[in-house]
Design an enzyme around this catalytic site. Sequence first.
Site, mmCIF file in Angstrom:
data_model
loop_
_atom_site.group_PDB
_atom_site.id
_atom_site.type_symbol
_atom_site.label_atom_id
_atom_site.label_comp_id
_atom_site.label_asym_id
_atom_site.label_seq_id
_atom_site.Cartn_x
_atom_site.Cartn_y
_atom_site.Cartn_z
ATOM 1 N N ASP A 199 0.836 -1.201 0.000
ATOM 2 C CA ASP A 199 0.000 0.000 0.000
ATOM 3 C C ASP A 199 0.870 1.248 0.000
ATOM 4 O O ASP A 199 2.095 1.172 -0.093
ATOM 5 C CB ASP A 199 -1.040 -0.028 1.122
ATOM 6 C CG ASP A 199 -0.462 -0.465 2.434
ATOM 7 O OD1 ASP A 199 0.607 0.057 2.783
ATOM 8 O OD2 ASP A 199 -1.065 -1.337 3.093
ATOM 9 N N LYS A 203 -5.091 2.428 -0.112
ATOM 10 C CA LYS A 203 -5.399 2.749 1.277
ATOM 11 C C LYS A 203 -4.804 4.075 1.715
ATOM 12 O O LYS A 203 -3.986 4.148 2.619
ATOM 13 C CB LYS A 203 -4.967 1.643 2.239
ATOM 14 C CG LYS A 203 -5.846 0.427 2.143
ATOM 15 C CD LYS A 203 -6.438 0.095 3.468
ATOM 16 C CE LYS A 203 -5.552 -0.930 4.113
ATOM 17 N NZ LYS A 203 -5.751 -1.478 5.310
ATOM 18 N N MET A 210 -1.909 8.681 12.696
ATOM 19 C CA MET A 210 -3.047 9.170 11.901
ATOM 20 C C MET A 210 -3.727 10.360 12.566
ATOM 21 O O MET A 210 -4.958 10.480 12.558
ATOM 22 C CB MET A 210 -4.062 8.038 11.679
ATOM 23 C CG MET A 210 -3.495 6.911 10.838
ATOM 24 S SD MET A 210 -4.539 5.452 10.773
ATOM 25 C CE MET A 210 -4.082 4.602 12.266
#
Length: 481
Positions: free
Chosen positions: A248, A270, A383
């Site tokens: 990814d 992703k 994140m």
Amino acid sequence: MDHLPIFLKLAGERCAVIGGGEVAARKARLLLDAGARVTVTAPELCEALADLARQGRIEHRAAAFTREALAGVVLVIAATDDRAVNAEVSRLARAQGTPVNVVDDPELCSFILPAIVDRSPVVIAVSTGGASPVLARLLRARLESLIPATYGQLAQLAQRFRERVKRALPPPARRPFWERVLQGPIAGLVFSGRLQQAEEALERELDDSTQRAPVGEVYLVGAGPGDPDLLTFAALRLMQQADVVLYDNLVSPAIVDLTRRDARRIYVGKRRADHTMRQEQINALMIELATQGQRVLRLKGGDPYVFGRGGEEIESLAAAGVRFQVVPGITAACGVAAYAGIPLTHRDYAQSCVLVTGHLKDGTMDLDWHGLARPRQTLVIYMGLLGLPALCEQLIAHGLPADMPAAVVQQATLPQQRVVVAPLGELACKVEEAGLHPPTLVIVGDVVKLRDKLAWFEGAPDRGRAVPVLSAQAPEQTADH
Ligand code: SAH
């Protein structure tokens, strides 16, 4: 690449060495080792060459160099101590299209001789394109120590079985067969000198393999935070044997490049808003490929079991009865710590470290704020860029001081790494001004103070790379060496 490496077949071919000294003797011996017929042109020979001539291993033309010395030769090496003669050899050889090497004079060469590790039939040639022969020799010395002396015998064993294996096994089964043989116990037998047993074991392995259908497998591998230097040996080994690679966007291109050249590479995306393939589809694809007998590499940024959904992937493989291996990777928090000079724990500043995800669900963050806003604790948020303003606000509302040191690190461990340092109360604002983009990691805690000390000493965390630093205390952008 300035030169194309090739291996020349010289057995029985006529080659010329011009010059009669010690260096010429070394080159003549090298050509003899490759099976060439060697003529040495020089008025006089050193002792070593004279010996070879007496043994009839070389032919001696006792004369100064003239064009006739090049008649009918496929390759020439000039090793006289007279540059004018060497230049003339080079000119005439090139004119007639014969490859020529002039010792220690790259300009006059049409080919260069590499440093060699000889485990015939395995031969490794190392070249720096003439940039640094010493470096080539150092590399050779490292390879010499890495590659067992009996490697050649392993290759000979493989050669003896090559045709039989080709006839007995279909192409998809051949590579795994040879990998098992060349990396497993059979190779071990060869290295310990038990050639007869190795040969018998290879016979048995071949019998077994012809009766067995190929078994697929999934390797769930952590690729680390970005710098290819941070891969593990296990990761690299599996990367080089997998037939299909699913990766990814967190996996850097330099790392994807290290997977086997002829492996099929599938990007499964992703990014936040760009789920190229949904998790269920990825799971189904892995199961399908492995069931076909393929070795599937699922390559993940950082560590597969740290916010990597590795657990879910393995659960679905286990449910489908697919074999798997998991290889840990260096998680982003550890990469950031080392490359930005921010230790995660420290006797004086933090006795615990908490890793959380700041991923927003329905636009909100559902976190245990009391547990996070503790003193003497380092908080690492994965994140967390999008929700950063809310995150800082909540931490302050739950008791962390607004002047608590904090940092956001973008693309940690890569040459593009950027670091923004600011007190918690100003962090969101400074990060917005700096225009950081994912992937970023947020670190909150007193350990951030150590960055001033740790990011500066030579060879340490930023490893000599120029990393732009933006800080609230010194708003102008400074280079951090
Ligand atoms: N399994 C990964 C984390 C995947 S979640 C690991 O162990 O590191 C994705 C988040 O990881 C990103 O949003 C970012 O917060 C963090 N991340 C991954 N690589 C990073 C890097 N090189 N620099 C900064 N943050 C990174």
